[in-house]
Design a protein around this motif. Sequence first.
Motif, PDB file in Angstrom:
ATOM      1  N   PRO A 205       9.720 -13.643  42.988  1.00 36.34           N
ATOM      2  CA  PRO A 205       9.514 -14.652  41.961  1.00 36.34           C
ATOM      3  C   PRO A 205       9.319 -14.011  40.593  1.00 36.34           C
ATOM      4  CG  PRO A 205       7.534 -14.338  43.290  1.00 36.34           C
ATOM      5  CD  PRO A 205       8.619 -13.572  43.958  1.00 36.34           C
ATOM      6  N   ALA A 206       9.710 -14.749  39.567  1.00 37.43           N
ATOM      7  CA  ALA A 206       9.569 -14.242  38.208  1.00 37.43           C
ATOM      8  C   ALA A 206       8.091 -14.117  37.850  1.00 37.43           C
ATOM      9  CB  ALA A 206      10.281 -15.175  37.237  1.00 37.43           C
ATOM     10  N   VAL A 207       7.742 -13.028  37.190  1.00 34.74           N
ATOM     11  CA  VAL A 207       6.367 -12.774  36.777  1.00 34.74           C
ATOM     12  C   VAL A 207       6.342 -12.598  35.270  1.00 34.74           C
ATOM     13  CG1 VAL A 207       4.407 -11.201  36.971  1.00 34.74           C
ATOM     14  CG2 VAL A 207       5.817 -11.663  38.976  1.00 34.74           C
ATOM     15  N   HIS A 208       5.365 -13.218  34.620  1.00 31.88           N
ATOM     16  CA  HIS A 208       5.238 -13.049  33.175  1.00 31.88           C
ATOM     17  C   HIS A 208       4.874 -11.602  32.867  1.00 31.88           C
ATOM     18  CE1 HIS A 208       4.065 -13.629  29.018  1.00 31.88           C
ATOM     19  NE2 HIS A 208       2.922 -13.026  29.296  1.00 31.88           N
ATOM     20  N   LEU A 209       5.599 -10.989  31.952  1.00 37.41           N
ATOM     21  CA  LEU A 209       5.340  -9.609  31.559  1.00 37.41           C
ATOM     22  C   LEU A 209       4.672  -9.574  30.192  1.00 37.41           C
ATOM     23  CD1 LEU A 209       8.695  -7.884  32.629  1.00 37.41           C
ATOM     24  CD2 LEU A 209       6.571  -8.098  33.937  1.00 37.41           C
ATOM     25  N   ASP A 210       3.559  -8.854  30.110  1.00 40.39           N
ATOM     26  CA  ASP A 210       2.873  -8.693  28.833  1.00 40.39           C
ATOM     27  C   ASP A 210       3.627  -7.682  27.968  1.00 40.39           C
ATOM     28  OD1 ASP A 210       0.879 -10.435  29.672  1.00 40.39           O
ATOM     29  OD2 ASP A 210      -0.297  -8.813  30.572  1.00 40.39           O
ATOM     30  N   LYS A 211       3.581  -7.891  26.677  1.00 41.33           N
ATOM     31  CA  LYS A 211       4.273  -7.000  25.745  1.00 41.33           C
ATOM     32  C   LYS A 211       3.526  -5.674  25.634  1.00 41.33           C
ATOM     33  CE  LYS A 211       7.368  -6.014  22.592  1.00 41.33           C
ATOM     34  NZ  LYS A 211       8.803  -5.847  22.940  1.00 41.33           N
ATOM     35  N   ALA A 212       4.225  -4.592  25.908  1.00 40.81           N
ATOM     36  CA  ALA A 212       3.619  -3.263  25.809  1.00 40.81           C
ATOM     37  C   ALA A 212       3.573  -2.831  24.345  1.00 40.81           C
ATOM     38  CB  ALA A 212       4.420  -2.255  26.623  1.00 40.81           C
ATOM     39  N   PRO A 213       2.409  -2.403  23.860  1.00 46.84           N
ATOM     40  CA  PRO A 213       2.291  -1.982  22.455  1.00 46.84           C
ATOM     41  C   PRO A 213       2.845  -0.575  22.239  1.00 46.84           C
ATOM     42  CG  PRO A 213       0.174  -1.767  23.546  1.00 46.84           C
ATOM     43  CD  PRO A 213       1.109  -2.372  24.559  1.00 46.84           C
ATOM     44  N   ILE A 214       4.158  -0.459  22.265  1.00 47.89           N
ATOM     45  CA  ILE A 214       4.806   0.844  22.137  1.00 47.89           C
ATOM     46  C   ILE A 214       4.821   1.302  20.676  1.00 47.89           C
ATOM     47  CG2 ILE A 214       6.970   2.102  22.433  1.00 47.89           C
ATOM     48  CD1 ILE A 214       5.528   1.429  25.027  1.00 47.89           C
ATOM     49  N   ASP A 215       4.415   2.552  20.455  1.00 47.11           N
ATOM     50  CA  ASP A 215       4.456   3.147  19.119  1.00 47.11           C
ATOM     51  C   ASP A 215       4.707   4.643  19.288  1.00 47.11           C
ATOM     52  OD1 ASP A 215       4.239   3.991  16.543  1.00 47.11           O
ATOM     53  OD2 ASP A 215       2.143   3.403  16.253  1.00 47.11           O
ATOM     54  N   LEU A 216       5.964   5.032  19.228  1.00 46.07           N
ATOM     55  CA  LEU A 216       6.328   6.428  19.452  1.00 46.07           C
ATOM     56  C   LEU A 216       5.931   7.342  18.299  1.00 46.07           C
ATOM     57  CD1 LEU A 216       9.851   6.033  21.113  1.00 46.07           C
ATOM     58  CD2 LEU A 216       7.631   6.362  22.210  1.00 46.07           C
ATOM     59  N   MET A 217       5.474   6.773  17.196  1.00 45.87           N
ATOM     60  CA  MET A 217       5.010   7.597  16.082  1.00 45.87           C
ATOM     61  C   MET A 217       3.520   7.918  16.202  1.00 45.87           C
ATOM     62  SD  MET A 217       7.871   7.914  14.704  1.00 45.87           S
ATOM     63  CE  MET A 217       7.400   8.875  13.276  1.00 45.87           C
ATOM     64  N   ASP A 218       2.855   7.322  17.180  1.00 38.33           N
ATOM     65  CA  ASP A 218       1.420   7.550  17.399  1.00 38.33           C
ATOM     66  C   ASP A 218       1.250   8.762  18.314  1.00 38.33           C
ATOM     67  OD1 ASP A 218      -1.276   7.505  17.954  1.00 38.33           O
ATOM     68  OD2 ASP A 218      -1.375   5.350  18.353  1.00 38.33           O
ATOM     69  N   LYS A 219       1.122   9.939  17.726  1.00 37.67           N
ATOM     70  CA  LYS A 219       1.041  11.170  18.514  1.00 37.67           C
ATOM     71  C   LYS A 219      -0.232  11.223  19.364  1.00 37.67           C
ATOM     72  CE  LYS A 219       4.896  13.096  17.288  1.00 37.67           C
ATOM     73  NZ  LYS A 219       4.995  14.308  16.472  1.00 37.67           N
ATOM     74  N   ALA A 220      -1.333  10.661  18.864  1.00 37.13           N
ATOM     75  CA  ALA A 220      -2.575  10.655  19.647  1.00 37.13           C
ATOM     76  C   ALA A 220      -2.390   9.847  20.929  1.00 37.13           C
ATOM     77  CB  ALA A 220      -3.719  10.084  18.815  1.00 37.13           C
TER      78      ALA A 220
ATOM     79  N   GLU B 172      13.517   8.933  26.719  1.00 38.07           N
ATOM     80  CA  GLU B 172      14.491   9.289  25.683  1.00 38.07           C
ATOM     81  C   GLU B 172      13.777  10.059  24.567  1.00 38.07           C
ATOM     82  OE1 GLU B 172      18.049   7.168  23.039  1.00 38.07           O
ATOM     83  OE2 GLU B 172      16.800   5.979  24.394  1.00 38.07           O
ATOM     84  N   PRO B 173      13.505  11.350  24.789  1.00 40.54           N
ATOM     85  CA  PRO B 173      12.744  12.146  23.814  1.00 40.54           C
ATOM     86  C   PRO B 173      13.378  12.202  22.430  1.00 40.54           C
ATOM     87  CG  PRO B 173      12.916  13.298  25.913  1.00 40.54           C
ATOM     88  CD  PRO B 173      13.849  12.127  25.980  1.00 40.54           C
ATOM     89  N   THR B 174      14.693  12.048  22.362  1.00 43.30           N
ATOM     90  CA  THR B 174      15.365  12.143  21.062  1.00 43.30           C
ATOM     91  C   THR B 174      14.990  10.995  20.129  1.00 43.30           C
ATOM     92  OG1 THR B 174      17.294  11.002  22.006  1.00 43.30           O
ATOM     93  CG2 THR B 174      17.343  13.412  21.967  1.00 43.30           C
ATOM     94  N   LYS B 175      14.339   9.953  20.667  1.00 39.53           N
ATOM     95  CA  LYS B 175      13.914   8.849  19.806  1.00 39.53           C
ATOM     96  C   LYS B 175      12.967   9.333  18.715  1.00 39.53           C
ATOM     97  CE  LYS B 175      14.286   4.683  22.676  1.00 39.53           C
ATOM     98  NZ  LYS B 175      13.518   3.584  23.321  1.00 39.53           N
ATOM     99  N   LEU B 176      12.107  10.301  19.062  1.00 31.14           N
ATOM    100  CA  LEU B 176      11.172  10.822  18.065  1.00 31.14           C
ATOM    101  C   LEU B 176      11.932  11.459  16.909  1.00 31.14           C
ATOM    102  CD1 LEU B 176       8.323  12.464  20.191  1.00 31.14           C
ATOM    103  CD2 LEU B 176       8.340  10.236  19.080  1.00 31.14           C
ATOM    104  N   GLU B 177      12.935  12.267  17.239  1.00 35.49           N
ATOM    105  CA  GLU B 177      13.725  12.916  16.200  1.00 35.49           C
ATOM    106  C   GLU B 177      14.523  11.888  15.407  1.00 35.49           C
ATOM    107  OE1 GLU B 177      16.118  15.646  18.327  1.00 35.49           O
ATOM    108  OE2 GLU B 177      14.465  16.972  18.877  1.00 35.49           O
ATOM    109  N   SER B 178      15.074  10.899  16.113  1.00 36.91           N
ATOM    110  CA  SER B 178      15.888   9.877  15.449  1.00 36.91           C
ATOM    111  C   SER B 178      15.061   9.080  14.454  1.00 36.91           C
ATOM    112  CB  SER B 178      16.502   8.936  16.492  1.00 36.91           C
ATOM    113  OG  SER B 178      17.320   9.640  17.388  1.00 36.91           O
TER     114      SER B 178
END
Length: 245
Positions: free
Chosen positions: A22-37, A209-215
């Motif tokens: 069954p379909a499950v509601h997915l919460d939005k992940a707070p992705i921030d690839l510029m946050d090195k910490a 996709e590590p190249t995202k940081l460089e991109s």
Amino acid sequence: MMKNLFSVIALVASSWAMAAGPAVHLDKAPIDLMDKASLQHGAKLFQNYCLGCHQMQYQRYSRTFRDLDIPEDVGVENLMFTGKKVGDHIKNNMATKDAEKWFGAAPPDLTNVARVRGPDWLYTYLRSFYADPARPFGVNNDVFPMVGMPHVLQELQGMPYKAYETRLVDGESKQVYVGIKTDGTGELSAEEYDRAVADLVNYLEYVGEPTKLESRALGIKVMVFLLIFFVLAYLLKKEYWKDVH
């Protein structure tokens, strides 16, 4: 002939839908690839809680240290526990036969899990375990029913359980499911645990996709260059046309 073909396609599609559950509601992940910490904390969580079973056979320690601004000596001391070298891929020492014996199947490699599942799925999944004595490891999962792995972050979250409240529904008192709560034995509060999971998922998103940081870094430089170029071009245009008007 075509009718039979459409019937087969419909049967296969319905089978896939049933397998997906069954379909499950997915919460939005707070992705921030510029946050090195956040990425550094996510790497620490992976090494301490995930690497025992899962590997990242396409990601090297050296690449991780370089991309996340982790000094090599600090990374070796705090993030390398399997006797590997800095240039090695992130692998554990679990034999495949042992993994199949203990878990029924070898735990999957997690290098590309964020690209396959998506960060929102991972973020929701890691926050959807709940106690289920009928399961081999004592837990189940709302996002992945009948999951075959233990709740490896239980030390941080505590033991989660499905909570119900008695509410008046259509004039009758009924038990209504209100979500997953914990028994309070975890090292982190609910907010801190969500933040820790977000950091771990952020790290998995980077590894996919590590190249995202460089991109992204290059993209910022390009935007700054274009802005400076626009200002210079505008000033040059004014200088050329000042005598015309």
